[in-house]
Structure formats: structure tokens, C-alpha cells
Design a protein around this motif. Structure first.
Motif, mmCIF file in Angstrom:
data_model
loop_
_atom_site.group_PDB
_atom_site.id
_atom_site.type_symbol
_atom_site.label_atom_id
_atom_site.label_comp_id
_atom_site.label_asym_id
_atom_site.label_seq_id
_atom_site.Cartn_x
_atom_site.Cartn_y
_atom_site.Cartn_z
ATOM 1 N N GLN A 3 0.845 -1.193 0.000
ATOM 2 C CA GLN A 3 0.000 0.000 0.000
ATOM 3 C C GLN A 3 0.877 1.238 0.000
ATOM 4 N N ALA B 244 1.028 3.683 1.832
ATOM 5 C CA ALA B 244 1.461 4.143 3.156
ATOM 6 C C ALA B 244 2.583 3.282 3.730
ATOM 7 N N ASP B 245 3.043 2.266 2.995
ATOM 8 C CA ASP B 245 4.012 1.322 3.552
ATOM 9 C C ASP B 245 5.309 2.013 3.974
ATOM 10 N N ALA C 137 5.954 5.153 4.729
ATOM 11 C CA ALA C 137 5.755 6.052 5.870
ATOM 12 C C ALA C 137 5.553 5.261 7.153
ATOM 13 N N ALA C 138 4.858 4.138 7.074
ATOM 14 C CA ALA C 138 4.616 3.317 8.263
ATOM 15 C C ALA C 138 5.920 2.714 8.776
ATOM 16 N N ARG C 139 6.761 2.246 7.887
ATOM 17 C CA ARG C 139 8.043 1.658 8.310
ATOM 18 C C ARG C 139 8.955 2.732 8.905
ATOM 19 N N LEU D 299 7.939 5.431 10.440
ATOM 20 C CA LEU D 299 7.381 5.764 11.752
ATOM 21 C C LEU D 299 7.756 4.709 12.782
ATOM 22 N N VAL E 126 2.817 -2.727 5.097
ATOM 23 C CA VAL E 126 1.411 -2.367 4.913
ATOM 24 C C VAL E 126 1.034 -2.747 3.496
ATOM 25 N N ARG F 257 -6.751 -2.446 3.833
ATOM 26 C CA ARG F 257 -5.322 -2.699 3.977
ATOM 27 C C ARG F 257 -5.050 -3.405 5.291
ATOM 28 N N ALA G 153 2.125 9.905 12.393
ATOM 29 C CA ALA G 153 1.141 8.858 12.690
ATOM 30 C C ALA G 153 -0.222 9.211 12.113
ATOM 31 N N LEU H 290 -1.035 8.465 8.477
ATOM 32 C CA LEU H 290 -1.342 7.089 8.100
ATOM 33 C C LEU H 290 -2.818 6.750 8.261
#
Length: 254
Positions: free
Chosen positions: A108, A110-111, A113-115, A117, A129, A137, A208, A211
Motif C-alpha cells: 500500500q 502508506a508502507d 511512511a509506516a516503516r 514511523l 502495509v 489494507r 502517525a 497514516l
């Protein structure tokens, strides 16, 4: 008791043998026992209905799971109910079946940015993600995960909680909400998230919050759904929770 009586199931007994299929009335009884109060009210047979009411149908995945697991536990001591037990197991397997995700998973947007974070807050875990085959997702592991091992870990200090909100919101707001008691702690978290989203990039929670789905996202929270869309959840606990959340948001705005 009222629901069982209305379906003419109160006090019913069943005799099962090796080849006896699962009686529909027994499954109906289990489903009634597993329903929430709202589901019982919504699916009560009409008082004017003549004759025996039809079998109780599937209502929701949650209540069906409880009904089948309780039924399986009740049938376990019955040594001669092999066919009924097999039918319960088959229904459970069908209920819990999840279609396999494509491999490799489709990541996805957002993957990354999530990693980033996860690394910035001191978290650990090889998770990505990805887009789910059934929609939406979810998190997938980038490596094989052994039973009992940790897939992902987060430091407690990084969690957004009522304690975080009390430390960051104005003291007057915290005192006002504290008068409502412990049940209103989630309101403090809601207020904190609303304030930080309003701050935009200046917020320390911006990575955060970025996301989270936008407020106008098609898969937004049920409290933001139109009334006809919310009607699809009628009779479930999610329906009443969505209405309660909507009322709380209106109260906050006023």
C-alpha cells in the motif's frame, strides 16, 4: 427466554445418533443464545405469525462464531453425534475461511511512511502495509513468523492513550472530562487527535496521523456513514456503537 419461547424452542430436547444431521432447531437455539440484545430484538418473529416460525438465520459473523463454538462444546461429550459434530466443524471452517492473499503482497502507498514511523519510535518488526484481497489494507510479515514469536513490538511510551491526552490537553478540559468518569477516557483521546490533526505538519503526531484514513475516505468510521449505509449494520453492536460515537462527536462540537 422470550426469544426461545417465540420460536417455540423453549424446553426442547434432541436425540442424536451417529448419522443424525444437525437439527435445524438446535442450531436455531444456539444462534439465539449467541445473539446480542439488539439482534434478538431485530430478529424476533412477528407476534401475529401463525404456525411454527422458520429456523433462525445467520445474523452476523460474531454471533455465528459464538453459536457454533458453544454448540461444538455442548456436543463434545456426545459420543454418538458424529454427523452433527462434523456439520458444526464444517460450518465453522466456512465461517473462518479467508481467501489466500496474493504473493508477493501488493504494498500500500502508506508502507514506506509506516516503516519510517516504526523505526522513529523505536519499534521492531519486519512488517509491511499491504492491500488486502478482500478490500482495505492490513499488516503482513516480511518473513516467516514462528508460533509464539513476536511479529512486531512498540514501546509503550509511543502509544496514544488517555494518559498521553491528559498530559497534553489543557488542564481545564481534562478536569471537565474527568467528571464524566473512567468511561469517558476515550473522549480525551478523541480531543487530542482532533487538535493534533488541526495542527497539521506542526503536530508531533503528524507522521502517525498521516497514516490514518482521511475524514472523507470511502472506508471511514461507521459514525461518519450516511444513515442508509449505517442501516446495513442494523441489529449489530457496531450499529449502536456508531450511533453512540456520533452523539459524542455532536456533544463535543456543541
Amino acid at each position: 427466554h422470550e426469544a426461545l419461547a417465540a420460536h417455540q424452542l423453549l424446553g426442547a430436547t434432541y436425540e442424536l445418533h451417529a448419522g443424525t444431521p444437525l437439527p435445524k432447531a438446535l442450531l436455531s437455539t444456539a444462534r439465539l443464545h449467541a445473539m446480542s440484545e439488539a439482534e434478538l430484538w431485530l430478529h424476533a418473529p412477528p407476534s401475529s405469525q401463525a404456525g411454527r416460525p422458520p429456523p433462525v438465520a445467520f445474523v452476523s459473523a460474531c454471533s455465528e462464531w459464538h453459536a457454533l463454538t458453544r454448540l461444538g462444546t455442548a456436543l463434545e461429550p456426545c459420543q454418538h453425534a458424529r454427523a452433527a459434530k462434523a456439520e458444526v466443524e464444517s460450518l465453522l471452517l466456512a465461517l473462518c475461511h479467508v481467501p489466500p492473499e496474493p504473493s508477493p503482497p501488493r504494498l500500500q502507498r502508506a508502507d514506506a511512511a509506516a516503516r519510517a514511523l516504526l523505526a522513529s519510535i523505536g519499534g521492531r518488526g519486519d512488517v509491511r502495509v499491504a492491500e488486502c484481497a478482500v478490500g482495505g489494507r492490513g499488516l503482513v510479515s516480511g518473513r516467516a513468523v514462528a508460533v509464539g514469536s513476536c511479529a512486531v513490538s512498540l514501546p509503550a511510551r509511543a502509544l496514544i492513550s488517555a494518559a498521553t491526552a491528559r498530559a497534553e490537553l489543557p488542564a481545564g478540559v481534562v478536569r471537565l472530562l474527568s467528571r464524566e468518569g473512567p468511561w469517558a477516557e476515550h473522549l480525551q483521546v478523541m480531543l487530542l487527535l482532533m487538535r493534533e490533526r488541526w495542527r497539521g505538519e506542526a503536530s508531533r503526531l503528524a507522521p502517525a496521523l498521516a497514516l490514518l484514513p482521511p475524514p472523507d475516505d470511502e472506508a471511514g468510521p461507521p459514525s461518519a456513514w450516511a444513515e442508509d449505509e449505517l442501516g446495513c449494520l442494523a441489529g449489530t453492536d457496531a450499529y449502536w456503537c456508531a450511533h453512540a460515537a456520533r452523539g459524542e462527536l455532536l456533544e463535543l462540537r456543541h
